[in-house]
Each structure stands twice: as C-alpha cells, then as structure tokens.
Design a protein around this motif. Sequence first.
Motif, PDB file in Angstrom:
ATOM      1  N   UNK A  27       2.697  14.454  -9.507  1.00 16.91           N
ATOM      2  CA  UNK A  27       3.738  15.462  -9.722  1.00 16.91           C
ATOM      3  C   UNK A  27       4.103  15.570 -11.196  1.00 16.91           C
ATOM      4  N   UNK A  28       4.233  14.434 -11.848  1.00 18.26           N
ATOM      5  CA  UNK A  28       4.550  14.454 -13.272  1.00 18.26           C
ATOM      6  C   UNK A  28       3.407  15.052 -14.078  1.00 18.26           C
ATOM      7  N   UNK A  29       2.199  14.757 -13.690  1.00 23.76           N
ATOM      8  CA  UNK A  29       1.037  15.296 -14.394  1.00 23.76           C
ATOM      9  C   UNK A  29       0.982  16.805 -14.318  1.00 23.76           C
ATOM     10  N   UNK A  30       1.329  17.352 -13.172  1.00 22.31           N
ATOM     11  CA  UNK A  30       1.336  18.800 -13.035  1.00 22.31           C
ATOM     12  C   UNK A  30       2.504  19.435 -13.775  1.00 22.31           C
ATOM     13  N   UNK A  31       3.585  18.716 -13.936  1.00 23.30           N
ATOM     14  CA  UNK A  31       4.757  19.255 -14.620  1.00 23.30           C
ATOM     15  C   UNK A  31       4.639  19.170 -16.129  1.00 23.30           C
ATOM     16  N   UNK A  32       3.721  18.393 -16.632  1.00 23.15           N
ATOM     17  CA  UNK A  32       3.621  18.161 -18.072  1.00 23.15           C
ATOM     18  C   UNK A  32       2.588  19.069 -18.722  1.00 23.15           C
ATOM     19  N   UNK A  33       2.727  20.338 -18.513  1.00 18.45           N
ATOM     20  CA  UNK A  33       1.779  21.285 -19.107  1.00 18.45           C
ATOM     21  C   UNK A  33       2.153  21.532 -20.563  1.00 18.45           C
ATOM     22  N   UNK A  34       1.152  21.699 -21.396  1.00 14.63           N
ATOM     23  CA  UNK A  34       1.363  22.009 -22.797  1.00 14.63           C
ATOM     24  C   UNK A  34       0.729  23.344 -23.118  1.00 14.63           C
ATOM     25  N   UNK A  35       0.976  23.837 -24.308  1.00 18.59           N
ATOM     26  CA  UNK A  35       0.438  25.140 -24.671  1.00 18.59           C
ATOM     27  C   UNK A  35      -0.883  25.040 -25.432  1.00 18.59           C
ATOM     28  N   UNK A  36      -1.210  23.872 -25.963  1.00 18.42           N
ATOM     29  CA  UNK A  36      -2.473  23.690 -26.678  1.00 18.42           C
ATOM     30  C   UNK A  36      -3.208  22.496 -26.084  1.00 18.42           C
ATOM     31  N   UNK A  41       0.816  -1.190   0.000  1.00 15.52           N
ATOM     32  CA  UNK A  41       0.000   0.000   0.000  1.00 15.52           C
ATOM     33  C   UNK A  41       0.862   1.257   0.000  1.00 15.52           C
ATOM     34  N   UNK A  42       1.962   1.202   0.708  1.00 13.02           N
ATOM     35  CA  UNK A  42       2.851   2.358   0.769  1.00 13.02           C
ATOM     36  C   UNK A  42       3.445   2.663  -0.607  1.00 13.02           C
ATOM     37  N   UNK A  43       3.798   1.628  -1.346  1.00 13.20           N
ATOM     38  CA  UNK A  43       4.354   1.819  -2.683  1.00 13.20           C
ATOM     39  C   UNK A  43       3.316   2.447  -3.604  1.00 13.20           C
ATOM     40  N   UNK A  44       2.078   2.025  -3.479  1.00  8.06           N
ATOM     41  CA  UNK A  44       1.014   2.592  -4.317  1.00  8.06           C
ATOM     42  C   UNK A  44       0.848   4.076  -4.044  1.00  8.06           C
ATOM     43  N   UNK A  45       0.945   4.484  -2.799  1.00  6.33           N
ATOM     44  CA  UNK A  45       0.836   5.905  -2.468  1.00  6.33           C
ATOM     45  C   UNK A  45       1.991   6.698  -3.068  1.00  6.33           C
ATOM     46  N   UNK A  84      -1.369  -0.293 -11.352  1.00  6.63           N
ATOM     47  CA  UNK A  84      -2.035  -1.582 -11.515  1.00  6.63           C
ATOM     48  C   UNK A  84      -1.075  -2.745 -11.247  1.00  6.63           C
ATOM     49  N   UNK A  85       0.143  -2.625 -11.718  1.00  2.00           N
ATOM     50  CA  UNK A  85       1.125  -3.683 -11.491  1.00  2.00           C
ATOM     51  C   UNK A  85       1.482  -3.812 -10.011  1.00  2.00           C
ATOM     52  N   UNK A  86       1.613  -2.691  -9.332  1.00  2.00           N
ATOM     53  CA  UNK A  86       1.981  -2.707  -7.918  1.00  2.00           C
ATOM     54  C   UNK A  86       0.852  -3.271  -7.063  1.00  2.00           C
ATOM     55  N   UNK A  87      -0.384  -2.988  -7.444  1.00  2.00           N
ATOM     56  CA  UNK A  87      -1.520  -3.423  -6.633  1.00  2.00           C
ATOM     57  C   UNK A  87      -2.054  -4.788  -7.033  1.00  2.00           C
ATOM     58  N   UNK A  88      -1.414  -5.459  -7.967  1.00  2.00           N
ATOM     59  CA  UNK A  88      -1.807  -6.808  -8.344  1.00  2.00           C
ATOM     60  C   UNK A  88      -2.823  -6.881  -9.462  1.00  2.00           C
ATOM     61  N   UNK A  89      -3.068  -5.785 -10.132  1.00  2.00           N
ATOM     62  CA  UNK A  89      -4.020  -5.780 -11.245  1.00  2.00           C
ATOM     63  C   UNK A  89      -3.336  -6.083 -12.565  1.00  2.00           C
ATOM     64  N   UNK A  90      -4.059  -5.860 -13.641  1.00  2.00           N
ATOM     65  CA  UNK A  90      -3.509  -6.076 -14.978  1.00  2.00           C
ATOM     66  C   UNK A  90      -2.962  -4.749 -15.504  1.00  2.00           C
ATOM     67  N   UNK A  91      -1.648  -4.665 -15.764  1.00  2.00           N
ATOM     68  CA  UNK A  91      -1.050  -3.408 -16.218  1.00  2.00           C
ATOM     69  C   UNK A  91      -1.665  -2.857 -17.508  1.00  2.00           C
ATOM     70  N   UNK A  92      -2.067  -3.729 -18.422  1.00  2.00           N
ATOM     71  CA  UNK A  92      -2.650  -3.236 -19.674  1.00  2.00           C
ATOM     72  C   UNK A  92      -3.971  -2.531 -19.407  1.00  2.00           C
ATOM     73  N   UNK A 148       3.725   5.904  -5.748  1.00  2.00           N
ATOM     74  CA  UNK A 148       3.513   5.949  -7.194  1.00  2.00           C
ATOM     75  C   UNK A 148       2.460   6.993  -7.540  1.00  2.00           C
ATOM     76  N   UNK A 149       1.391   7.058  -6.783  1.00  2.00           N
ATOM     77  CA  UNK A 149       0.353   8.048  -7.039  1.00  2.00           C
ATOM     78  C   UNK A 149       0.872   9.469  -6.860  1.00  2.00           C
TER      79      UNK A 149
END
Length: 68
Positions: A13-22, A1-5, A42-50, A7-8
């Motif tokens: 953080x990456x989502x906020x850093x990836x701003x575009x102009x259009x 659970x700690x790893x999932x947090x 999904x991989x960390x929590x035991x789900x299907x990564x795809x 990763x989230x």
Amino acid sequence: MRVAKIVLLLSASLGLAACGSTPGTRAVTGGLLGAGAGAGVSAVTGGRPATGALIGGGVGAVGGAVTH
C-alpha cells in the motif's frame, strides 16, 4: 505468518502511494520504502534485518525507476 502478511500488505500500500513525478524520485522513494519493508519483514520472519533492507531497497529502487 499472519504478521508477515500484514506487513507485506502495508508495504504494498505504501509503495503504491509513494508515486513520484520523475524516475529519480520514484527510485528514491521506492528504495526507501523497500528498505523499510524488507527490514521489517526480515525481522518478523526471523531473518537478518540488514539483509532484508538491502534486498528490499534494491528491488524498490529498481521498481521505482522503471515504472511510469
């Protein structure tokens, strides 16, 4: 659970850093980051990564396209 947090937090953080102009560039970067984050979580929590990549990519693309 700690790893999932960790990763989230890193993906948010990456989502906020990836701003575009259009909406198109924001949709692409949001989709790519969302796909990576979804697959990772999904991989960390035991789900299907795809499945996580598909859901994360879709949510990231929509989120990137509608934000300014």
